[in-house]
Design a protein around this motif. Structure first.
Motif, PDB file in Angstrom:
ATOM      1  N   ARG A  33     -76.051  32.499  61.309  1.00 37.69           N
ATOM      2  CA  ARG A  33     -76.115  33.351  62.510  1.00 37.69           C
ATOM      3  C   ARG A  33     -75.591  32.611  63.734  1.00 37.69           C
ATOM      4  O   ARG A  33     -74.737  33.124  64.469  1.00 37.69           O
ATOM      5  N   ILE A  46     -79.487  42.433  60.092  1.00 36.10           N
ATOM      6  CA  ILE A  46     -79.635  41.603  58.899  1.00 36.10           C
ATOM      7  C   ILE A  46     -80.114  42.529  57.795  1.00 36.10           C
ATOM      8  O   ILE A  46     -81.200  43.112  57.883  1.00 36.10           O
ATOM      9  N   LEU A  68     -75.897  39.102  56.577  1.00 33.93           N
ATOM     10  CA  LEU A  68     -75.766  39.183  58.028  1.00 33.93           C
ATOM     11  C   LEU A  68     -74.588  40.093  58.340  1.00 33.93           C
ATOM     12  O   LEU A  68     -73.475  39.881  57.844  1.00 33.93           O
TER      13      LEU A  68
END
Length: 165
Positions: A33, A46, A68
């Motif tokens: 991330r 997510i 993600l």
């Protein structure tokens, strides 16, 4: 290859606007991330891939992977707003051609959600070609490459395309 080595390259080559999906386990989730955000991507969500298989672990058996879901550029919606953030698709059991092979059905869902027929789908870690199979089946153009050339012949055979190292 670590996410820090390619996040900025993904941002450079993806068109604006576009979606980007990165698979991760919990251990690497926040690192992925952070590097993607630093590269310029925005985090949409997510997702969870519920695999219906479990890998033994000292802390609990792992039956999921995180996906993600990023965007580059302006936000645009997914195509089917009725799909939930937990995607339940059986993992491949036996007959794997790659250690981290993803089911074509899973890749089909993600590609169908974020692209239109004729769009280009990029997979910079093509492995055995599941993303390419799904892309071609959906009428998308596909670009795939990998630094590990061991599986490229499998990916090329599965997709009917030339896969580059």
């Amino acid at each position: 290859i670590h996410i820090s080595e390619y996040a900025h390259l993904l941002f450079r080559v993806l068109k604006d606007p576009s979606h980007c999906y990165i698979f991760s386990n919990l251990k690497n989730l926040f690192d992925v991330r952070d590097h993607m955000l630093t590269a310029g991507f925005k985090l949409h969500n997510i997702l969870i891939w519920k695999k219906n298989t479990a890998n033994p672990n000292r802390w609990y058996m792992q039956d999921k992977e995180y996906i993600l879901f990023f965007r580059k550029g302006r936000a645009f919606p997914v195509n089917d707003k009725g799909i939930k953030s937990v995607i339940e698709v059986d993992n491949i059991v036996g007959n794997r051609t790659h250690p981290t092979e993803k089911p074509v059905e899973l890749m089909h869902i993600l590609i169908a959600q974020s692209s239109q027929p004729g769009d280009v789908v990029l997979d910079p870690m093509v492995g055995s070609g599941a993303t390419g199979v799904a892309a071609v089946t959906l009428g998308r153009r596909f670009i795939g490459f990998d630094i590990d050339d061991e599986y490229l012949p499998v990916a090329a055979q599965r997709t009917g395309l030339v896969i580059c190292q």
